[in-house]
Scaffold this motif. Sequence first.
Motif, PDB file in Angstrom:
ATOM      1  N   HIS A  27       0.835  -1.197   0.000  1.00 11.69           N
ATOM      2  CA  HIS A  27       0.000   0.000   0.000  1.00 11.69           C
ATOM      3  C   HIS A  27       0.875   1.255   0.000  1.00 11.69           C
ATOM      4  O   HIS A  27       0.608   2.217  -0.725  1.00 11.69           O
ATOM      5  CB  HIS A  27      -0.944  -0.015   1.209  1.00 11.69           C
ATOM      6  CG  HIS A  27      -1.851   1.178   1.272  1.00 11.69           C
ATOM      7  ND1 HIS A  27      -2.810   1.442   0.314  1.00 11.69           N
ATOM      8  CD2 HIS A  27      -1.922   2.200   2.165  1.00 11.69           C
ATOM      9  CE1 HIS A  27      -3.429   2.572   0.621  1.00 11.69           C
ATOM     10  NE2 HIS A  27      -2.915   3.053   1.735  1.00 11.69           N
ATOM     11  N   SER A  37      -1.399   7.180   6.310  1.00  6.46           N
ATOM     12  CA  SER A  37      -1.084   6.227   5.239  1.00  6.46           C
ATOM     13  C   SER A  37      -2.193   5.181   5.137  1.00  6.46           C
ATOM     14  O   SER A  37      -2.105   4.252   4.364  1.00  6.46           O
ATOM     15  CB  SER A  37       0.242   5.527   5.521  1.00  6.46           C
ATOM     16  OG  SER A  37       0.075   4.602   6.577  1.00  6.46           O
ATOM     17  N   ASP A  59       2.143   1.920  -3.334  1.00  3.06           N
ATOM     18  CA  ASP A  59       1.132   2.584  -4.171  1.00  3.06           C
ATOM     19  C   ASP A  59       1.106   4.096  -3.900  1.00  3.06           C
ATOM     20  O   ASP A  59       0.977   4.903  -4.818  1.00  3.06           O
ATOM     21  CB  ASP A  59      -0.263   2.007  -3.892  1.00  3.06           C
ATOM     22  CG  ASP A  59      -0.417   0.598  -4.473  1.00  3.06           C
ATOM     23  OD1 ASP A  59       0.331   0.251  -5.414  1.00  3.06           O
ATOM     24  OD2 ASP A  59      -1.274  -0.155  -3.960  1.00  3.06           O
ATOM     25  N   ILE A  60       1.211   4.457  -2.610  1.00  2.00           N
ATOM     26  CA  ILE A  60       1.225   5.895  -2.269  1.00  2.00           C
ATOM     27  C   ILE A  60       2.460   6.565  -2.885  1.00  2.00           C
ATOM     28  O   ILE A  60       2.371   7.620  -3.513  1.00  2.00           O
ATOM     29  CB  ILE A  60       1.236   6.115  -0.732  1.00  2.00           C
ATOM     30  CG1 ILE A  60      -0.032   5.557  -0.092  1.00  2.00           C
ATOM     31  CG2 ILE A  60       1.388   7.596  -0.402  1.00  2.00           C
ATOM     32  CD1 ILE A  60      -0.061   5.641   1.429  1.00  2.00           C
ATOM     33  N   MET A  70       2.102   7.002  -6.549  1.00  2.00           N
ATOM     34  CA  MET A  70       1.203   8.122  -6.847  1.00  2.00           C
ATOM     35  C   MET A  70       1.935   9.461  -6.695  1.00  2.00           C
ATOM     36  O   MET A  70       1.844  10.338  -7.552  1.00  2.00           O
ATOM     37  CB  MET A  70       0.004   8.069  -5.902  1.00  2.00           C
ATOM     38  CG  MET A  70      -1.021   9.157  -6.114  1.00  2.00           C
ATOM     39  SD  MET A  70      -2.236   9.160  -4.785  1.00  2.00           S
ATOM     40  CE  MET A  70      -1.315   9.879  -3.439  1.00  2.00           C
ATOM     41  N   ARG A  71       2.728   9.579  -5.626  1.00  7.58           N
ATOM     42  CA  ARG A  71       3.482  10.816  -5.402  1.00  7.58           C
ATOM     43  C   ARG A  71       4.541  11.010  -6.477  1.00  7.58           C
ATOM     44  O   ARG A  71       4.845  12.132  -6.883  1.00  7.58           O
ATOM     45  CB  ARG A  71       4.130  10.809  -4.008  1.00  7.58           C
ATOM     46  CG  ARG A  71       3.148  10.731  -2.834  1.00  7.58           C
ATOM     47  CD  ARG A  71       2.274  11.973  -2.721  1.00  7.58           C
ATOM     48  NE  ARG A  71       3.030  13.198  -2.593  1.00  7.58           N
ATOM     49  CZ  ARG A  71       3.259  13.847  -1.456  1.00  7.58           C
ATOM     50  NH1 ARG A  71       2.752  13.392  -0.343  1.00  7.58           N
ATOM     51  NH2 ARG A  71       3.949  14.967  -1.453  1.00  7.58           N
ATOM     52  N   TYR A  89       3.893  10.261   6.969  1.00  6.17           N
ATOM     53  CA  TYR A  89       2.700   9.411   6.946  1.00  6.17           C
ATOM     54  C   TYR A  89       2.687   8.530   8.175  1.00  6.17           C
ATOM     55  O   TYR A  89       3.678   7.887   8.511  1.00  6.17           O
ATOM     56  CB  TYR A  89       2.715   8.511   5.709  1.00  6.17           C
ATOM     57  CG  TYR A  89       2.361   9.194   4.417  1.00  6.17           C
ATOM     58  CD1 TYR A  89       1.047   9.177   3.941  1.00  6.17           C
ATOM     59  CD2 TYR A  89       3.337   9.835   3.654  1.00  6.17           C
ATOM     60  CE1 TYR A  89       0.716   9.781   2.737  1.00  6.17           C
ATOM     61  CE2 TYR A  89       3.016  10.444   2.448  1.00  6.17           C
ATOM     62  CZ  TYR A  89       1.699  10.413   1.990  1.00  6.17           C
ATOM     63  OH  TYR A  89       1.377  11.008   0.809  1.00  6.17           O
ATOM     64  N   LEU A 143      -6.365   6.019  -1.818  1.00  4.52           N
ATOM     65  CA  LEU A 143      -5.471   6.868  -2.605  1.00  4.52           C
ATOM     66  C   LEU A 143      -6.181   8.041  -3.270  1.00  4.52           C
ATOM     67  O   LEU A 143      -5.579   9.061  -3.549  1.00  4.52           O
ATOM     68  CB  LEU A 143      -4.773   6.033  -3.680  1.00  4.52           C
ATOM     69  CG  LEU A 143      -3.756   5.014  -3.158  1.00  4.52           C
ATOM     70  CD1 LEU A 143      -3.083   4.313  -4.308  1.00  4.52           C
ATOM     71  CD2 LEU A 143      -2.714   5.701  -2.291  1.00  4.52           C
ATOM     72  N   ASN A 193      -7.080  13.991   2.777  1.00  3.84           N
ATOM     73  CA  ASN A 193      -5.918  13.592   3.579  1.00  3.84           C
ATOM     74  C   ASN A 193      -4.956  14.773   3.654  1.00  3.84           C
ATOM     75  O   ASN A 193      -3.777  14.656   3.365  1.00  3.84           O
ATOM     76  CB  ASN A 193      -5.251  12.359   2.956  1.00  3.84           C
ATOM     77  CG  ASN A 193      -4.280  11.678   3.931  1.00  3.84           C
ATOM     78  OD1 ASN A 193      -4.252  12.003   5.121  1.00  3.84           O
ATOM     79  ND2 ASN A 193      -3.485  10.759   3.425  1.00  3.84           N
TER      80      ASN A 193
END
Length: 416
Positions: free
Chosen positions: A21, A236, A24-25, A28-29, A177, A240, A245
Amino acid sequence: MERTVLKFGGTSVADLERIHHVADIVAMRAQQTPRLAVIVSAMAGETNKLVTYAQKAGADQLSPSDYEDEYDVIVASGEQVTAGLLALALRQRGYKARSWLGWQLALQTNMAHGSARITGFEGDAFPDAVDSGEIAVIAGFQGVTGKNRISTLGRGGSDTSAVAVAAALSAKSCDIYTDVDGVYTTDPRIVTKARRIEKISYEEMLEMASLGAKVLQTRSVELAMNHKVPIRVLSSFKGLVDEDNSGTLVCDEDYIVEKQIVSGVAYSRDEAKVTLFGVADTPGMASRIFSLLAAAGVNVDMIVQANARGPALANMVFTCTSKHSTLAEDALNRARDEINFEALEVNTDVAKVSIIGVGMKSHTGVAETMFRALYEKGINIDVIATSEIKISILIEAAYTELAVRALHTAFGLDAA
Ligand code: ASP
Ligand code: MG
């Protein structure tokens, strides 16, 4: 060239599912900013396990100078694992990524094993790698000493690693996070109406962290304040997309337009009150007592001296953590003849409750509101200490929750 630093705490990388996970964050960033450094903690619970191993292998029986270097070798290993795992999870997603350990970054520290302080970074290999577009996954919590040994930065130290990396990279921000979605006005487990704070100043956060709010390591806030690195605390655990957030921004006071008089209420139950009854009221006495305590490694917090009933006698009261109170008790008893006090009392059944806010600098009547709120709940105040932006009180531990709730309401912090 804009660089961004992200940090993920132990619960965020607690197992492989969570690490995926996190990947994935990070992915994305990476779409938004191509220059990324990511600091990781060890899996939740891992450092505690390693500390126990070290103790059982011999640290328990040895003096610090005989175990602390190897202790750091052992406890730093948890972060090595998560850094490698996250780098792999990113590669699996098609990103260029590699892990960096403290010594590879050349994150230099002093020799204070177990709670080392960062002295600087060496070399360009690391910033160059980040600028090349490779995601740097950094093992938090660890550095290297001038003697080329592994050091660690104290428990919770990967927050400080993250801020140090952000400062070294002149990063635009340092996003931490964690398992909560920001810094709250107080502990939501005690006050259900606690609110997430949108922006908080370094000074306030520093007080909150050292007064018991456990979101950030105190040292990381100090470092961020000195280098003017804005920190964002966010979750976190959120999805997403499409979920708010925005977390809490810890930043310079000047960026906060609407200043609260009181921003938060903190508490700590790990307190002890030590009273020395009947010490001579003569010059040099306080100096003697507190140099003795300093030599014993006692970190003293509040101090009150008041006249005792007898002639030319005073009572000296101070507070420290419960753990330090044992050190204090031993040291004072050993020096009993020298200090010549009448009696010594240690009370660990106390708690410290504090209100914090930069607005206090320019508002009057804050103490009055605080004391009235406590009085209305029948709570007796034992010791009081103030600074420019906080008021702390010591009370009987049983009243902690009641006091925190009363103050949260009295200063208008309850969520609607
Ligand atoms: N893993 C270390 C600890 O548990 C450092 C950190 O997580 O910040 O204290
Ligand atoms: Mg932490």
